[in-house]
Write a protein that holds these residues in place. Structure first.
Motif, mmCIF file in Angstrom:
data_model
loop_
_atom_site.group_PDB
_atom_site.id
_atom_site.type_symbol
_atom_site.label_atom_id
_atom_site.label_comp_id
_atom_site.label_asym_id
_atom_site.label_seq_id
_atom_site.Cartn_x
_atom_site.Cartn_y
_atom_site.Cartn_z
ATOM 1 N N PHE A 169 5.584 3.558 13.631
ATOM 2 C CA PHE A 169 6.980 3.889 13.872
ATOM 3 C C PHE A 169 7.853 2.877 13.137
ATOM 4 O O PHE A 169 7.383 1.796 12.755
ATOM 5 N N GLU A 170 9.081 3.229 12.936
ATOM 6 C CA GLU A 170 10.007 2.310 12.277
ATOM 7 C C GLU A 170 10.111 1.011 13.079
ATOM 8 O O GLU A 170 10.281 1.030 14.294
ATOM 9 N N GLY A 171 10.004 -0.100 12.375
ATOM 10 C CA GLY A 171 10.032 -1.402 13.023
ATOM 11 C C GLY A 171 8.660 -2.008 13.236
ATOM 12 O O GLY A 171 8.547 -3.198 13.553
ATOM 13 N N ASP A 172 7.602 -1.221 13.056
ATOM 14 C CA ASP A 172 6.241 -1.727 13.227
ATOM 15 C C ASP A 172 5.834 -2.598 12.033
ATOM 16 O O ASP A 172 6.408 -2.488 10.949
ATOM 17 N N PRO A 173 4.823 -3.447 12.217
ATOM 18 C CA PRO A 173 4.347 -4.280 11.106
ATOM 19 C C PRO A 173 3.800 -3.427 9.954
ATOM 20 O O PRO A 173 3.241 -2.349 10.177
ATOM 21 N N ALA A 174 3.969 -3.927 8.737
ATOM 22 C CA ALA A 174 3.458 -3.260 7.531
ATOM 23 C C ALA A 174 2.343 -4.127 6.943
ATOM 24 O O ALA A 174 2.606 -5.077 6.204
ATOM 25 N N PRO A 175 1.089 -3.838 7.260
ATOM 26 C CA PRO A 175 -0.012 -4.686 6.768
ATOM 27 C C PRO A 175 -0.176 -4.571 5.260
ATOM 28 O O PRO A 175 0.018 -3.504 4.671
ATOM 29 N N SER A 176 -0.542 -5.662 4.648
ATOM 30 C CA SER A 176 -0.717 -5.683 3.187
ATOM 31 C C SER A 176 -2.166 -5.426 2.780
ATOM 32 O O SER A 176 -2.413 -4.985 1.648
ATOM 33 N N GLU A 177 -3.127 -5.666 3.678
ATOM 34 C CA GLU A 177 -4.537 -5.523 3.327
ATOM 35 C C GLU A 177 -4.909 -4.118 2.842
ATOM 36 O O GLU A 177 -5.695 -3.987 1.881
ATOM 37 N N PRO A 178 -4.395 -3.036 3.457
ATOM 38 C CA PRO A 178 -4.776 -1.698 2.968
ATOM 39 C C PRO A 178 -4.415 -1.452 1.510
ATOM 40 O O PRO A 178 -5.069 -0.634 0.844
ATOM 41 N N PHE A 179 -3.404 -2.137 1.009
ATOM 42 C CA PHE A 179 -3.030 -1.959 -0.398
ATOM 43 C C PHE A 179 -4.129 -2.452 -1.337
ATOM 44 O O PHE A 179 -4.263 -1.952 -2.461
ATOM 45 N N GLU A 180 -4.882 -3.442 -0.901
ATOM 46 C CA GLU A 180 -5.908 -4.022 -1.757
ATOM 47 C C GLU A 180 -7.009 -3.024 -2.092
ATOM 48 O O GLU A 180 -7.707 -3.170 -3.103
ATOM 49 N N GLU A 181 -7.186 -1.988 -1.252
ATOM 50 C CA GLU A 181 -8.252 -1.010 -1.468
ATOM 51 C C GLU A 181 -7.805 0.174 -2.331
ATOM 52 O O GLU A 181 -8.626 1.044 -2.657
ATOM 53 N N LEU A 182 -6.536 0.225 -2.690
ATOM 54 C CA LEU A 182 -6.084 1.292 -3.575
ATOM 55 C C LEU A 182 -6.730 1.140 -4.950
ATOM 56 O O LEU A 182 -6.950 0.027 -5.441
ATOM 57 N N VAL A 183 -7.021 2.270 -5.585
ATOM 58 C CA VAL A 183 -7.734 2.254 -6.863
ATOM 59 C C VAL A 183 -6.770 2.571 -8.003
ATOM 60 O O VAL A 183 -6.028 3.559 -7.950
ATOM 61 N N SER A 184 -6.793 1.734 -8.993
ATOM 62 C CA SER A 184 -5.966 1.947 -10.184
ATOM 63 C C SER A 184 -6.534 3.105 -10.999
ATOM 64 O O SER A 184 -7.749 3.197 -11.208
ATOM 65 N N ILE A 185 -5.659 3.976 -11.483
ATOM 66 C CA ILE A 185 -6.122 5.105 -12.295
ATOM 67 C C ILE A 185 -6.483 4.656 -13.713
ATOM 68 O O ILE A 185 -7.139 5.394 -14.455
ATOM 69 N N LYS A 186 -6.097 3.441 -14.059
ATOM 70 C CA LYS A 186 -6.418 2.931 -15.391
ATOM 71 C C LYS A 186 -7.778 2.241 -15.402
ATOM 72 O O LYS A 186 -8.625 2.504 -16.254
ATOM 73 N N THR A 187 -7.986 1.343 -14.439
ATOM 74 C CA THR A 187 -9.240 0.584 -14.411
ATOM 75 C C THR A 187 -10.303 1.255 -13.548
ATOM 76 O O THR A 187 -11.482 0.905 -13.646
ATOM 77 N N GLN A 188 -9.905 2.171 -12.692
ATOM 78 C CA GLN A 188 -10.784 2.845 -11.741
ATOM 79 C C GLN A 188 -11.417 1.865 -10.749
ATOM 80 O O GLN A 188 -12.468 2.138 -10.167
ATOM 81 N N ASN A 189 -10.776 0.730 -10.567
ATOM 82 C CA ASN A 189 -11.230 -0.283 -9.610
ATOM 83 C C ASN A 189 -10.131 -0.536 -8.582
ATOM 84 O O ASN A 189 -8.944 -0.283 -8.837
ATOM 85 N N ALA A 190 -10.535 -1.079 -7.444
ATOM 86 C CA ALA A 190 -9.559 -1.470 -6.425
ATOM 87 C C ALA A 190 -8.660 -2.561 -6.983
ATOM 88 O O ALA A 190 -9.118 -3.458 -7.718
ATOM 89 N N ILE A 191 -7.401 -2.500 -6.656
ATOM 90 C CA ILE A 191 -6.438 -3.438 -7.248
ATOM 91 C C ILE A 191 -6.580 -4.843 -6.661
ATOM 92 O O ILE A 191 -6.132 -5.819 -7.289
ATOM 93 N N GLY A 192 -7.165 -4.989 -5.481
ATOM 94 C CA GLY A 192 -7.398 -6.304 -4.899
ATOM 95 C C GLY A 192 -6.112 -7.023 -4.502
ATOM 96 O O GLY A 192 -5.015 -6.462 -4.495
#
Length: 293
Positions: free
Chosen positions: A135-158
């Motif tokens: 919900f609005e106002g809740d914490p926004a964790p940064s760790e899940p972003f590290e598992e996103l995969v770049s379409i250029k390198t095809q690897n997790a962005i870390g």
């Protein structure tokens, strides 16, 4: 004869003496006086009883108010300290009340709204039902972003790639005005997301466009093919095939998969637009960012 006269005089004298000490009372008068005395005594007793009842009520009300203050942590002397759970419940009530007060009365969005009435009502219902989602106002964790995969390198962005996307992880993290807009869609090859990407990029202000990223569940190869086919370059599009980021941010949709927009700032979820429609996406995103000011 003389003796009789003396005796009569003695009786008369005795009667006078008795009358000086005895009051003859009429039965009706005496009964009225008695009732008045008894009534006065009863009224006095009732008055004492009423005062005693009022005192008990006042004492009970005082105890109830003290219990309410202890429960809500509102004692003015600062003796009550809220637990983390109590603080969260209190903040949720305040956010819920603010949402109720700010709900549009019309069926459609106003010019400056970033959510429609139906979207707000759905969010309110979810809060009432205790749905486990962001919900609005809740914490926004940064760790899940590290598992996103770049379409250029095809690897997790870390961590390095995440720090480039997330304002509060950058070197200039002191800039409190920095934000990031995230638009996600879990549907494979979502036509709505693809149309939204092509339509919003030319219409959004550069300041918003430079802080906008897209996340979908397609593979990096599929995203590259689509971008090449539509002559799209310099788009921040990331793959979340396992939907780990979407699960962490509860972006899969409550009843059905749909497009969701988040505005993240200062490690908080500042704005959420669930079930965002592609035809309204440019206005939704622009108004959501404007509402931060």
């Amino acid at each position: 004869m003389k003796f009789f006269s003396i005796t009569l005089l003695s009786l008369i004298s005795s009667a006078r003496d008795v009358s000086s000490f005895t009051t003859v009372c009429h039965p009706g008068v005496c009964r009225a006086n008695h009732n008045m005395y008894v009534g006065s005594s009863s009224a006095l007793s009732m008055g004492k009883g009423l005062n005693k009842g009022r005192n008990k009520q006042a004492e009970l009300a005082k105890k109830l108010e003290l219990a309410r203050q202890q429960r809500e942590g509102t004692l003015e002397d600062g003796e009550i300290k809220l637990t983390n759970e109590q603080m969260k419940e209190k903040n949720d009530r305040l956010r819920f009340q603010e949402m109720l007060e700010n709900t549009p009365t019309g069926a459609n969005m106003n010019a400056d709204d970033y959510q429609s009435e139906s979207q707000l009502e759905e969010d309110i219902s979810a809060r009432r039902a205790g749905v486990d989602r962001k919900f609005e106002g809740d914490p926004a964790p940064s760790e899940p972003f590290e598992e996103l995969v770049s379409i250029k390198t095809q690897n997790a962005i870390g961590t390095g790639g995440a720090s480039r996307l997330i304002p509060w992880l950058r070197q200039n993290a002191g800039n409190k005005a920095a934000y990031v807009v995230v638009v996600s869609d879990p549907r494979p090859k979502s036509d709505e997301l693809r149309t939204t990407i092509k339509n919003v990029l030319p219409s959004l202000a550069p300041s918003i466009k430079n802080n906008l990223i897209f996340i979908n569940a397609d593979s990096p190869a599929e995203n590259r093919r689509w971008m090449k086919k539509n002559d799209l370059v310099d788009i921040e599009l990331y793959s979340d095939e396992k939907m780990e980021w979407m699960q962490a941010y509860t972006a899969l949709g409550q009843k059905r998969w749909s497009m969701t927009c988040f505005v993240l700032k200062d490690e908080r979820v500042e704005r959420i637009i669930r079930d965002m429609k592609g035809v309204l996406a440019d206005d939704n995103i622009s108004n959501a960012v404007k509402s931060l000011d």
